[in-house]
Design an enzyme around this catalytic site. Structure first.
Site, PDB file in Angstrom:
ATOM      1  N   GLU A 132      37.080 -34.846 -36.199  1.00  0.00           N
ATOM      2  CA  GLU A 132      37.540 -35.476 -34.949  1.00  0.00           C
ATOM      3  C   GLU A 132      37.139 -34.692 -33.711  1.00  0.00           C
ATOM      4  OE1 GLU A 132      41.553 -36.829 -34.861  1.00  0.00           O
ATOM      5  OE2 GLU A 132      41.570 -37.301 -36.984  1.00  0.00           O
TER       6      GLU A 132
ATOM      7  N   ASN B  87      39.819 -49.659 -42.035  1.00  0.00           N
ATOM      8  CA  ASN B  87      41.232 -49.621 -42.427  1.00  0.00           C
ATOM      9  C   ASN B  87      41.676 -50.910 -43.117  1.00  0.00           C
ATOM     10  OD1 ASN B  87      41.355 -47.085 -41.293  1.00  0.00           O
ATOM     11  ND2 ASN B  87      42.202 -47.797 -39.340  1.00  0.00           N
TER      12      ASN B  87
ATOM     13  N   ARG C   7      37.071 -44.861 -41.222  1.00  0.00           N
ATOM     14  CA  ARG C   7      37.265 -43.460 -41.579  1.00  0.00           C
ATOM     15  C   ARG C   7      36.378 -43.152 -42.785  1.00  0.00           C
ATOM     16  NH1 ARG C   7      38.845 -43.847 -37.220  1.00  0.00           N
ATOM     17  NH2 ARG C   7      40.789 -43.123 -36.256  1.00  0.00           N
TER      18      ARG C   7
ATOM     19  N   ALA D 296      46.701 -23.953 -41.600  1.00  0.00           N
ATOM     20  CA  ALA D 296      47.910 -24.253 -40.823  1.00  0.00           C
ATOM     21  C   ALA D 296      47.542 -24.983 -39.544  1.00  0.00           C
ATOM     22  CB  ALA D 296      48.657 -22.970 -40.497  1.00  0.00           C
TER      23      ALA D 296
ATOM     24  N   ARG E  71      51.479 -43.690 -46.328  1.00  0.00           N
ATOM     25  CA  ARG E  71      52.470 -44.582 -45.690  1.00  0.00           C
ATOM     26  C   ARG E  71      52.358 -45.985 -46.287  1.00  0.00           C
ATOM     27  NH1 ARG E  71      52.955 -47.327 -39.727  1.00  0.00           N
ATOM     28  NH2 ARG E  71      55.147 -47.884 -39.959  1.00  0.00           N
TER      29      ARG E  71
ATOM     30  N   TYR F 112      45.665 -33.861 -30.415  1.00  0.00           N
ATOM     31  CA  TYR F 112      45.403 -33.181 -31.689  1.00  0.00           C
ATOM     32  C   TYR F 112      43.968 -32.684 -31.765  1.00  0.00           C
ATOM     33  CZ  TYR F 112      43.817 -32.819 -36.529  1.00  0.00           C
ATOM     34  OH  TYR F 112      43.195 -32.401 -37.679  1.00  0.00           O
TER      35      TYR F 112
ATOM     36  N   THR G  66      38.284 -30.283 -38.356  1.00  0.00           N
ATOM     37  CA  THR G  66      38.195 -31.729 -38.575  1.00  0.00           C
ATOM     38  C   THR G  66      36.953 -32.324 -37.906  1.00  0.00           C
ATOM     39  OG1 THR G  66      39.282 -33.821 -38.013  1.00  0.00           O
ATOM     40  CG2 THR G  66      39.717 -31.984 -36.549  1.00  0.00           C
TER      41      THR G  66
ATOM     42  N   THR H  94      42.955 -29.826 -29.442  1.00  0.00           N
ATOM     43  CA  THR H  94      43.417 -28.472 -29.808  1.00  0.00           C
ATOM     44  C   THR H  94      42.651 -27.938 -31.013  1.00  0.00           C
ATOM     45  OG1 THR H  94      45.257 -29.379 -31.120  1.00  0.00           O
ATOM     46  CG2 THR H  94      45.731 -28.757 -28.825  1.00  0.00           C
TER      47      THR H  94
HETATM   48  P1  NAD Z   1      49.656 -30.938 -42.970  1.00  0.00           P
HETATM   49  O1  NAD Z   1      50.293 -31.360 -41.689  1.00  0.00           O
HETATM   50  O2  NAD Z   1      49.939 -31.692 -44.219  1.00  0.00           O
HETATM   51  O3  NAD Z   1      50.007 -29.403 -43.271  1.00  0.00           O
HETATM   52  C1  NAD Z   1      50.023 -28.427 -42.276  1.00  0.00           C
HETATM   53  C2  NAD Z   1      50.800 -27.226 -42.805  1.00  0.00           C
HETATM   54  O4  NAD Z   1      50.779 -26.207 -41.783  1.00  0.00           O
HETATM   55  C3  NAD Z   1      52.273 -27.519 -43.097  1.00  0.00           C
HETATM   56  O5  NAD Z   1      52.644 -26.917 -44.314  1.00  0.00           O
HETATM   57  C4  NAD Z   1      53.012 -26.853 -41.933  1.00  0.00           C
HETATM   58  O6  NAD Z   1      54.325 -26.406 -42.267  1.00  0.00           O
HETATM   59  C5  NAD Z   1      52.090 -25.690 -41.619  1.00  0.00           C
HETATM   60  N1  NAD Z   1      52.228 -25.202 -40.242  1.00  0.00           N
HETATM   61  C6  NAD Z   1      52.315 -25.938 -39.107  1.00  0.00           C
HETATM   62  N2  NAD Z   1      52.449 -25.116 -38.044  1.00  0.00           N
HETATM   63  C7  NAD Z   1      52.416 -23.850 -38.516  1.00  0.00           C
HETATM   64  C8  NAD Z   1      52.489 -22.563 -37.911  1.00  0.00           C
HETATM   65  N3  NAD Z   1      52.612 -22.430 -36.587  1.00  0.00           N
HETATM   66  N4  NAD Z   1      52.425 -21.473 -38.698  1.00  0.00           N
HETATM   67  C9  NAD Z   1      52.296 -21.586 -40.058  1.00  0.00           C
HETATM   68  N5  NAD Z   1      52.244 -22.773 -40.677  1.00  0.00           N
HETATM   69  C10 NAD Z   1      52.282 -23.885 -39.928  1.00  0.00           C
HETATM   70  O7  NAD Z   1      48.092 -30.911 -42.659  1.00  0.00           O
HETATM   71  P2  NAD Z   1      46.856 -31.157 -43.631  1.00  0.00           P
HETATM   72  O8  NAD Z   1      46.529 -32.601 -43.631  1.00  0.00           O
HETATM   73  O9  NAD Z   1      47.068 -30.430 -44.910  1.00  0.00           O
HETATM   74  O10 NAD Z   1      45.707 -30.422 -42.788  1.00  0.00           O
HETATM   75  C11 NAD Z   1      45.373 -29.073 -43.043  1.00  0.00           C
HETATM   76  C12 NAD Z   1      44.208 -28.683 -42.158  1.00  0.00           C
HETATM   77  O11 NAD Z   1      43.097 -29.519 -42.428  1.00  0.00           O
HETATM   78  C13 NAD Z   1      44.475 -28.848 -40.661  1.00  0.00           C
HETATM   79  O12 NAD Z   1      43.869 -27.779 -39.985  1.00  0.00           O
HETATM   80  C14 NAD Z   1      43.799 -30.149 -40.303  1.00  0.00           C
HETATM   81  O13 NAD Z   1      43.394 -30.136 -38.953  1.00  0.00           O
HETATM   82  C15 NAD Z   1      42.631 -30.142 -41.239  1.00  0.00           C
HETATM   83  N6  NAD Z   1      42.074 -31.437 -41.621  1.00  0.00           N
HETATM   84  C16 NAD Z   1      42.872 -32.395 -42.159  1.00  0.00           C
HETATM   85  C17 NAD Z   1      42.322 -33.605 -42.585  1.00  0.00           C
HETATM   86  C18 NAD Z   1      43.162 -34.699 -43.219  1.00  0.00           C
HETATM   87  O14 NAD Z   1      42.644 -35.765 -43.490  1.00  0.00           O
HETATM   88  N7  NAD Z   1      44.425 -34.472 -43.503  1.00  0.00           N
HETATM   89  C19 NAD Z   1      40.952 -33.823 -42.419  1.00  0.00           C
HETATM   90  C20 NAD Z   1      40.165 -32.807 -41.838  1.00  0.00           C
HETATM   91  C21 NAD Z   1      40.741 -31.630 -41.473  1.00  0.00           C
HETATM   92  O1  TDX Z   2      50.330 -47.028 -40.464  1.00  0.00           O
HETATM   93  C1  TDX Z   2      49.188 -46.766 -40.075  1.00  0.00           C
HETATM   94  N1  TDX Z   2      48.310 -47.799 -39.840  1.00  0.00           N
HETATM   95  C2  TDX Z   2      47.023 -47.605 -39.429  1.00  0.00           C
HETATM   96  O2  TDX Z   2      46.282 -48.575 -39.231  1.00  0.00           O
HETATM   97  C3  TDX Z   2      48.714 -45.414 -39.845  1.00  0.00           C
HETATM   98  C4  TDX Z   2      49.658 -44.252 -40.065  1.00  0.00           C
HETATM   99  C5  TDX Z   2      47.405 -45.237 -39.446  1.00  0.00           C
HETATM  100  N2  TDX Z   2      46.585 -46.279 -39.246  1.00  0.00           N
HETATM  101  C6  TDX Z   2      45.161 -46.056 -38.894  1.00  0.00           C
HETATM  102  C7  TDX Z   2      44.856 -45.051 -37.805  1.00  0.00           C
HETATM  103  C8  TDX Z   2      43.510 -44.487 -38.256  1.00  0.00           C
HETATM  104  O3  TDX Z   2      42.454 -45.333 -37.837  1.00  0.00           O
HETATM  105  O4  TDX Z   2      44.573 -45.506 -40.093  1.00  0.00           O
HETATM  106  C9  TDX Z   2      43.575 -44.518 -39.787  1.00  0.00           C
HETATM  107  C10 TDX Z   2      43.980 -43.190 -40.417  1.00  0.00           C
HETATM  108  O5  TDX Z   2      45.121 -42.713 -39.713  1.00  0.00           O
HETATM  109  P1  TDX Z   2      45.781 -41.286 -40.025  1.00  0.00           P
HETATM  110  O6  TDX Z   2      46.176 -41.223 -41.456  1.00  0.00           O
HETATM  111  O7  TDX Z   2      46.830 -41.040 -38.985  1.00  0.00           O
HETATM  112  O8  TDX Z   2      44.529 -40.309 -39.876  1.00  0.00           O
HETATM  113  P2  TDX Z   2      43.540 -39.973 -38.639  1.00  0.00           P
HETATM  114  O9  TDX Z   2      44.174 -40.212 -37.337  1.00  0.00           O
HETATM  115  O10 TDX Z   2      42.225 -40.643 -38.940  1.00  0.00           O
HETATM  116  O11 TDX Z   2      43.397 -38.373 -38.845  1.00  0.00           O
HETATM  117  C11 TDX Z   2      43.309 -37.794 -40.175  1.00  0.00           C
HETATM  118  O12 TDX Z   2      41.979 -37.412 -40.471  1.00  0.00           O
HETATM  119  C12 TDX Z   2      41.424 -36.373 -39.730  1.00  0.00           C
HETATM  120  C13 TDX Z   2      44.221 -36.581 -40.281  1.00  0.00           C
HETATM  121  O13 TDX Z   2      45.560 -36.964 -39.971  1.00  0.00           O
HETATM  122  C14 TDX Z   2      43.758 -35.482 -39.362  1.00  0.00           C
HETATM  123  O14 TDX Z   2      44.555 -34.309 -39.564  1.00  0.00           O
HETATM  124  C15 TDX Z   2      42.325 -35.159 -39.699  1.00  0.00           C
HETATM  125  O15 TDX Z   2      41.830 -34.232 -38.780  1.00  0.00           O
END
Ligand code: NAD
Ligand code: TDX
Length: 330
Positions: free
Chosen positions: A121, A245, A210, A77, A189, A146, A119, A149
């Site tokens: 990041e 990208n 990335r 979460a 997107r 982000y 992450t 935190t």
């Molecule tokens: P996401 O935004 O798709 O999903 C987050 C989920 O958490 C949602 O279902 C939301 O409803 C829930 N949530 C938000 N606030 C909450 C709260 N207070 N209590 C309970 N549930 C809550 O995110 P994701 O991309 O699936 O990421 C999941 C985890 O992985 C995160 O911790 C993120 O930092 C980490 N992460 C993501 C990526 C990525 O590329 N997406 C990469 C590395 C790490």
């Molecule tokens: O429309 C776009 N065009 C674009 O150039 C968007 C939405 C993003 N970008 C760029 C920004 C970043 O360099 O693409 C790259 C990827 O962007 P995001 O999908 O927003 O991911 P990023 O910011 O890299 O973070 C993701 O990976 C690490 C996840 O959202 C985080 O939750 C995770 O921790």
């Protein structure tokens, strides 16, 4: 085994629920999810042995009985989108910091095994041309509300292990792609824009790098760490998938049969991290984990097919997402 998966209605958590449900027929899974804009109950509907509880990880009264009943807690979460954190950081502090604190206090009370999803990041960014990649022991240097935190949440986990002896591990993964990812994120997107006949939007020059990993590989690594990782340790998850990208956008355009130059450069993200890159040596050496989805073009093709086949899942969010991006010229 009773597993509490927080954030299990989000992208990575939902994929984790699906694969765990498939591979562990004896497991009961409870999902605690606040169902924010990013959580979708449809992502995990129709699975027996999976119970969805709507609630907030920062609400100690909601968290405590669920942790008391669980053998294992995995915390997915989070508020997860950098662009949203720039517009309004407050839910990021509440969920990512206070939420993790609340879970830690509950696992401390009940002696429950905890795995924290984080992450890459937290380590800040790398120059485009330096040979170095992130290592688990690197100093934390987050750039955005982000990532700051998430860094804070990792620090809490480390301190609770050292001071209170809780049984926890942390994983810091690179950028995930695959089914069920919210369409605010870059790859979905771009795909859904192309389904709608809209040109992809690239921030800045498009040179930011990335380190892409398929979500299923992220989740097999999480299980490898839970099964074989050492308590108190941090593991970096990545699959040698560095791409800029621009190249990702061109690959998606080509998969749609479009001219690879058919995109727009738009306003850059403030504080935009240049490059993320993971050295996964510790994870591989200690757990034997290996990624399966190493063919990015094939993974992308499957992901595009998923968004084409599941328009009812993403369509309701599309207009609002694009209206938000229009406000920042993106
Ligand atoms: P996401 O935004 O798709 O999903 C987050 C989920 O958490 C949602 O279902 C939301 O409803 C829930 N949530 C938000 N606030 C909450 C709260 N207070 N209590 C309970 N549930 C809550 O995110 P994701 O991309 O699936 O990421 C999941 C985890 O992985 C995160 O911790 C993120 O930092 C980490 N992460 C993501 C990526 C990525 O590329 N997406 C990469 C590395 C790490
Ligand atoms: O429309 C776009 N065009 C674009 O150039 C968007 C939405 C993003 N970008 C760029 C920004 C970043 O360099 O693409 C790259 C990827 O962007 P995001 O999908 O927003 O991911 P990023 O910011 O890299 O973070 C993701 O990976 C690490 C996840 O959202 C985080 O939750 C995770 O921790």
């Amino acid at each position: 085994m009773r597993i509490l998966v927080t954030g299990g209605a989000g992208f990575i958590g939902a994929n984790f629920v699906h694969t765990t449900h498939e591979t562990m027929p004896d497991a009961d899974i409870v999902v605690l999810d606040k169902l924010t804009y990013a959580g979708n109950p449809k992502s995990i509907e129709g699975l027996d042995r999976v119970q969805l509880v709507a609630g907030d990880i920062a609400d100690a009264d909601a968290v405590d009985p669920l942790v008391a009943d669980a053998d294992l807690v995995i915390n997915f979460a989070a508020e997860s989108h950098n662009d949203n954190s720039l517009a309004d950081p407050s839910p990021f502090v509440r969920t990512n910091v206070e939420g993790t604190f609340t879970l830690l206090e509950a696992v401390r009370r009940h002696g429950t095994r905890f795995h924290h999803i984080s992450t890459d990041e937290v380590y800040g960014d790398l120059a485009l041309d330096e040979p170095r990649r992130f290592q688990p022991g690197d100093p934390y240097k987050p750039s955005s509300p982000y990532s700051s935190t998430k860094a804070a949440s990792d620090m809490l986990v480390r301190a609770w292990v050292r001071s209170y002896g809780i049984e926890a591990t942390i994983s810091n993964c690179s950028n995930n792609y695959g089914p069920y990812q919210h369409i605010e994120k870059f790859i979905p997107r771009t795909i859904t824009n192309l389904i709608d006949g809209v040109r992809p939007r690239l921030y800045g020059t498009g040179e930011n790098v990335r380190d892409w990993i398929h979500v299923r590989d992220h989740n097999t690594a999480v299980w490898a760490i839970i099964d074989k990782g050492r308590i108190g340790e941090t593991y970096l998850i990545g699959a040698d998938g560095e791409k800029n990208n621009l190249d990702v956008t061109k690959a998606i355009l080509e998969a749609f049969g479009r001219d690879p130059e058919d995109f727009d450069l738009v306003a850059d993200r403030p504080g935009h991290d240049r490059r993320y890159a993971i050295d996964n040596t510790k994870l591989v050496e200690e757990t034997g984990w290996q990624p399966e989805f190493t063919d990015f073009a094939a993974g992308l093709a499957d992901t595009i097919a998923w968004y084409r086949d599941n328009e009812d899942w993403w369509r309701p969010a599309k207009e609002a997402v694009e209206a938000k991006y229009a406000q920042t010229g993106q």
